[in-house]
Scaffold this active site. Structure first.
Site, PDB file in Angstrom:
ATOM      1  N   ARG A   1       0.482  -9.824   2.239  1.00 54.14           N
ATOM      2  CA  ARG A   1       1.904  -9.126   2.183  1.00 54.14           C
ATOM      3  C   ARG A   1       2.950  -9.701   1.305  1.00 54.14           C
ATOM      4  NH1 ARG A   1       2.355  -3.937   4.525  1.00 54.14           N
ATOM      5  NH2 ARG A   1       1.269  -3.890   6.635  1.00 54.14           N
TER       6      ARG A   1
ATOM      7  N   ASP B   1       0.545   6.960  -3.723  1.00 55.85           N
ATOM      8  CA  ASP B   1      -1.222   7.084  -3.879  1.00 55.85           C
ATOM      9  C   ASP B   1      -1.198   8.732  -3.999  1.00 55.85           C
ATOM     10  OD1 ASP B   1      -3.604   5.916  -4.140  1.00 55.85           O
ATOM     11  OD2 ASP B   1      -4.062   6.702  -2.220  1.00 55.85           O
TER      12      ASP B   1
ATOM     13  N   GLU C   1       9.775   3.122  -1.312  1.00 57.21           N
ATOM     14  CA  GLU C   1       8.408   2.980  -1.060  1.00 57.21           C
ATOM     15  C   GLU C   1       7.819   1.892  -1.754  1.00 57.21           C
ATOM     16  OE1 GLU C   1       6.268   3.174   1.059  1.00 57.21           O
ATOM     17  OE2 GLU C   1       5.257   5.079   1.207  1.00 57.21           O
ATOM     18  N   ASP C   2       6.615   1.404  -1.308  1.00 61.82           N
ATOM     19  CA  ASP C   2       5.880   0.341  -2.082  1.00 61.82           C
ATOM     20  C   ASP C   2       4.932   0.908  -3.155  1.00 61.82           C
ATOM     21  OD1 ASP C   2       4.394   1.526  -0.210  1.00 61.82           O
ATOM     22  OD2 ASP C   2       3.600  -0.258   0.667  1.00 61.82           O
TER      23      ASP C   2
ATOM     24  N   PHE D   1      -7.042  -1.239  -6.149  1.00 64.29           N
ATOM     25  CA  PHE D   1      -6.660  -1.684  -4.808  1.00 64.29           C
ATOM     26  C   PHE D   1      -5.584  -2.873  -4.805  1.00 64.29           C
ATOM     27  CE2 PHE D   1      -5.947  -3.202  -0.458  1.00 64.29           C
ATOM     28  CZ  PHE D   1      -5.729  -1.757   0.278  1.00 64.29           C
TER      29      PHE D   1
HETATM   30  P1  IMP Z   1      -0.200   8.367   0.073  1.00 63.68           P
HETATM   31  O1  IMP Z   1       0.190   9.142   1.098  1.00 63.68           O
HETATM   32  O2  IMP Z   1      -1.715   8.768  -0.206  1.00 63.68           O
HETATM   33  O3  IMP Z   1       0.712   8.464  -0.947  1.00 63.68           O
HETATM   34  O4  IMP Z   1      -0.312   6.760   0.552  1.00 63.68           O
HETATM   35  C1  IMP Z   1       0.687   6.023   0.345  1.00 63.68           C
HETATM   36  C2  IMP Z   1       0.536   4.813   1.404  1.00 63.68           C
HETATM   37  O5  IMP Z   1      -0.775   4.228   1.316  1.00 63.68           O
HETATM   38  C3  IMP Z   1       1.247   3.651   0.574  1.00 63.68           C
HETATM   39  O6  IMP Z   1       2.440   3.479   1.364  1.00 63.68           O
HETATM   40  C4  IMP Z   1       0.437   2.389   1.372  1.00 63.68           C
HETATM   41  O7  IMP Z   1       0.840   1.818   2.562  1.00 63.68           O
HETATM   42  C5  IMP Z   1      -0.863   2.841   1.280  1.00 63.68           C
HETATM   43  N1  IMP Z   1      -1.719   2.623  -0.047  1.00 63.68           N
HETATM   44  C6  IMP Z   1      -1.875   3.419  -1.088  1.00 63.68           C
HETATM   45  N2  IMP Z   1      -2.430   2.659  -2.171  1.00 63.68           N
HETATM   46  C7  IMP Z   1      -2.604   1.512  -1.724  1.00 63.68           C
HETATM   47  C8  IMP Z   1      -3.105   0.179  -2.174  1.00 63.68           C
HETATM   48  O8  IMP Z   1      -3.654   0.243  -3.529  1.00 63.68           O
HETATM   49  N3  IMP Z   1      -2.766  -0.974  -1.480  1.00 63.68           N
HETATM   50  C9  IMP Z   1      -2.392  -0.962  -0.336  1.00 63.68           C
HETATM   51  N4  IMP Z   1      -1.987   0.015   0.387  1.00 63.68           N
HETATM   52  C10 IMP Z   1      -2.066   1.212  -0.492  1.00 63.68           C
HETATM   53 MG    MG Z   2       3.470   2.283   2.984  1.00 66.13          MG
END
Ligand code: IMP
Ligand code: MG
Length: 170
Positions: free
Chosen positions: A161, A99, A95-96, A148
């Site tokens: 990207r 959050d 995963e990238d 962000f």
């Molecule tokens: P989570 O389900 O809240 O953990 O969200 C994870 C997903 O939200 C990641 O796979 C990203 O696609 C997106 N995301 C969360 N934070 C960022 C950020 O700072 N920049 C860009 N995308 C984000």
């Molecule tokens: Mg993602």
């Protein structure tokens, strides 16, 4: 939204990804590893990680979206599932950024139903202060503050990207 600041430059980032690859190679010696990248954000990290793992790995991808936006506990919609069976395989979800942890919690539960031998998570970035789900993450590139982030796969409205470094938008 203003300009983009560098948070982690390309050299530092790729050095860390190389370390992660080495650790994975060591931890999975003699095993059949399947890297499952979560589209689209993970593609650059997945590629760099895979290139630095010297043992053989299989690559697969999933694309998901959240049903009800960020703040709900809603489940995920699978736009594209993995192609090959992972039954009995050792899976690493790639995963990238993590959050809240909701996306990966759902993905991990979903993939578990396919009876892999094991599932672990490798993420390039983590924002620990934002976590709402308890999620075990075995490989973390960098733990960062709540900013962000864009670049190296991460986007803001599909832009940035392709930046070769990790940046943040003020
Ligand atoms: P989570 O389900 O809240 O953990 O969200 C994870 C997903 O939200 C990641 O796979 C990203 O696609 C997106 N995301 C969360 N934070 C960022 C950020 O700072 N920049 C860009 N995308 C984000
Ligand atoms: Mg993602």
């Amino acid at each position: 939204m203003g300009e983009i600041n560098v948070l982690i430059n390309k050299v530092k980032l790729e050095k860390r990804i190389e370390e992660m690859a080495r650790q994975i190679q060591k931890d999975y010696e003699g095993k059949e590893v399947v890297l499952v990248g979560i589209l689209k954000g993970s593609v650059m990290f997945m590629s760099e990680l895979a290139k630095n793992i010297k043992s053989s790995v299989a690559l697969d991808f999933m694309d998901v979206s959240s049903y009800d936006g960020k703040e709900s506990t809603g489940t995920i919609k699978i736009n594209k599932d993995i192609r090959d069976s992972i039954e009995g395989k050792d899976v690493i979800i790639v995963e990238d950024i993590i959050d809240t942890g909701r996306t990966l919690t759902h993905i991990k539960e979903y993939l578990k139903q396919k009876n892999p031998n094991s599932i672990k998570i490798a993420t390039m970035l983590s924002k620990p202060s934002r976590r709402v789900m308890e999620l075990e993450v075995e490989y973390i590139g960098f733990a960062i503050e709540d900013k962000f982030i864009v670049g190296y796969g991460l986007d803001y409205n599909e832009k940035y990207r392709n930046l070769p470094y990790i940046g943040y938008i003020e």
